[in-house]
Write a protein that holds these residues in place. Structure first.
Motif, mmCIF file in Angstrom:
data_model
loop_
_atom_site.group_PDB
_atom_site.id
_atom_site.type_symbol
_atom_site.label_atom_id
_atom_site.label_comp_id
_atom_site.label_asym_id
_atom_site.label_seq_id
_atom_site.Cartn_x
_atom_site.Cartn_y
_atom_site.Cartn_z
ATOM 1 N N HIS A 37 15.119 1.533 4.534
ATOM 2 C CA HIS A 37 14.647 -0.106 4.119
ATOM 3 C C HIS A 37 13.684 -0.420 3.963
ATOM 4 C CE1 HIS A 37 15.576 -3.976 5.903
ATOM 5 N NE2 HIS A 37 14.436 -3.983 6.246
ATOM 6 N N VAL A 38 12.726 0.243 3.935
ATOM 7 C CA VAL A 38 11.275 -0.353 3.576
ATOM 8 C C VAL A 38 11.183 0.161 1.964
ATOM 9 C CG1 VAL A 38 9.104 0.843 3.691
ATOM 10 C CG2 VAL A 38 9.946 0.538 5.876
ATOM 11 N N LEU A 39 11.887 1.718 1.789
ATOM 12 C CA LEU A 39 12.549 1.627 0.260
ATOM 13 C C LEU A 39 12.794 0.323 -0.706
ATOM 14 C CD1 LEU A 39 12.693 5.410 -0.171
ATOM 15 C CD2 LEU A 39 9.903 3.908 -0.627
ATOM 16 N N GLY A 40 13.590 -1.125 0.255
ATOM 17 C CA GLY A 40 14.078 -0.970 -0.815
ATOM 18 C C GLY A 40 14.078 -2.378 -1.181
ATOM 19 N N GLU A 41 12.490 -2.428 -0.096
ATOM 20 C CA GLU A 41 11.244 -3.954 -0.772
ATOM 21 C C GLU A 41 10.580 -3.693 -1.497
ATOM 22 O OE1 GLU A 41 9.237 -4.879 2.688
ATOM 23 O OE2 GLU A 41 11.108 -5.057 4.218
ATOM 24 N N GLU A 42 10.806 -4.695 -2.466
ATOM 25 C CA GLU A 42 9.717 -4.656 -3.802
ATOM 26 C C GLU A 42 8.155 -4.421 -3.005
ATOM 27 O OE1 GLU A 42 8.611 -7.240 -7.947
ATOM 28 O OE2 GLU A 42 10.721 -7.788 -6.311
ATOM 29 N N ALA A 43 7.999 -5.034 -2.776
ATOM 30 C CA ALA A 43 6.241 -5.031 -2.544
ATOM 31 C C ALA A 43 6.345 -3.483 -1.693
ATOM 32 C CB ALA A 43 5.590 -5.483 -1.014
ATOM 33 N N THR A 44 6.673 -2.892 -1.288
ATOM 34 C CA THR A 44 6.598 -0.899 -0.715
ATOM 35 C C THR A 44 6.095 -0.624 -2.146
ATOM 36 O OG1 THR A 44 8.360 -1.249 0.620
ATOM 37 C CG2 THR A 44 7.879 0.708 0.127
ATOM 38 N N TRP A 45 6.565 -0.297 -2.847
ATOM 39 C CA TRP A 45 6.515 0.734 -4.216
ATOM 40 C C TRP A 45 4.985 0.133 -4.442
ATOM 41 C CZ3 TRP A 45 9.607 4.277 -5.106
ATOM 42 C CH2 TRP A 45 10.788 4.754 -4.572
ATOM 43 N N ASP A 46 4.534 -1.179 -4.445
ATOM 44 C CA ASP A 46 2.987 -1.474 -5.123
ATOM 45 C C ASP A 46 2.137 -0.878 -3.499
ATOM 46 O OD1 ASP A 46 4.133 -3.112 -7.185
ATOM 47 O OD2 ASP A 46 4.245 -4.930 -5.781
ATOM 48 N N LEU A 47 2.546 -0.904 -2.584
ATOM 49 C CA LEU A 47 1.883 -0.036 -1.428
ATOM 50 C C LEU A 47 1.514 1.671 -2.372
ATOM 51 C CD1 LEU A 47 2.822 -1.872 1.732
ATOM 52 C CD2 LEU A 47 0.477 -2.845 0.479
#
Length: 269
Positions: free
Chosen positions: A56-66
């Motif tokens: 679920h976390v990886l599905g958010e776009e901001a996660t990859w920036d972090l």
């Protein structure tokens, strides 16, 4: 064509050898499940629930920036530590007096906990990327230094003398003999330093409020969300594994092709 087939064969053997790692991860998941059943969701969520939270976390776009932010900081510090430790270890390995002088200093630096370096770096550089880079440099450089220095000290001087007798100059002997031997000690030290770099980067981000994966761990702690915290830990470990097996081990395989030269297919000595 022979070059391509050789590379494909080595890549296939490398992928096939991953089965042992998968088995170890399955064993870890089984032990994790036992702990979950013994202590419940609040103390230790189930592995499947943690994987679902991570997905679920990886599905958010901001996660990859972090993830890229933390990985970039870790790799910057790792590159600096590898370069500094490698050059210093190579110099000290050829000078026994220098090695005896630096060993106590290395022991002192290794004895200081990384969290202490983080506190000092926060005072020196504030909440900036410099805090992460300096902490990784101080924590990981001694590991690489010791590995390279021991590699130089344990080289076969008879081979060096033989190469010199056949007219090989200092640079030729260094690149064809010494560095190949040092690589057998360097790469295990680099793997350890890479793990230190990622751990220190996340720790520094958490303590210095620098965002990244460490910042998300701090938020999960504040919300008492254990599943979310474990999900971010899994993501950090996955990033570490991706760099280690996607970059470090392939480079190591190129340096250590001589190990497989006399091995028949599928046989490990």
């Amino acid at each position: 064509m022979a070059f391509i087939l050789d590379r494909l064969g080595r890549a296939g053997r490398f992928v096939w050898s991953a089965w042992s790692g998968v088995a170890a991860l399955c064993l870890l998941a089984a032990i994790w499940q036992v702990g979950h059943e013994a202590y419940g969701d609040f103390i230790l969520p189930a592995p499947l629930a943690t994987l679902q939270a991570a997905w679920h976390v990886l599905g958010e776009e901001a996660t990859w920036d972090l993830i890229l932010l933390t990985a970039g900081r870790a790799l910057q510090g790792f590159a600096a530590a590898g370069l500094a430790g490698g050059l210093l270890g190579l110099s000290a390995g050829y000078s026994p007096a220098t090695l005896r002088l630096t060993r106590p200093l290395v022991t002192v630096i290794l004895g200081v906990p990384p969290i202490a370096w983080i506190v000092l770096a926060m005072i020196w550089f504030g909440s900036s990327d410099g805090t992460v880079a300096v902490t990784i440099l101080l924590a990981a450089t001694p590991v690489v230094f010791v590995g390279v220095a021991e590699g130089v000290m344990s080289r076969d001087r008879g081979l060096d003398a033989m190469a010199k007798a056949f007219g090989a100059g200092p640079w030729k002997r260094l690149t064809t003999l010494s560095l190949r031997h040092v690589a057998t000690h360097l790469f295990p030290a680099l793997v350890l330093a890479l793990g230190i770099a990622f751990k220190v980067a996340v720790m520094a981000e958490l303590l210095a409020n620098l965002g990244g994966i460490g910042g998300e761990l701090a938020r999960s702690r504040a919300n008492l969300d254990v599943a979310q915290a474990l999900a971010w830990i899994l993501i950090a470990v996955a990033a570490l594994i991706a760099v280690e097996y996607g970059v470090v081990h392939p480079v190591r395989a190129e340096f250590e092709r001589w190990r497989a030269a006399a091995q028949p297919w599928g046989v490990r000595r």
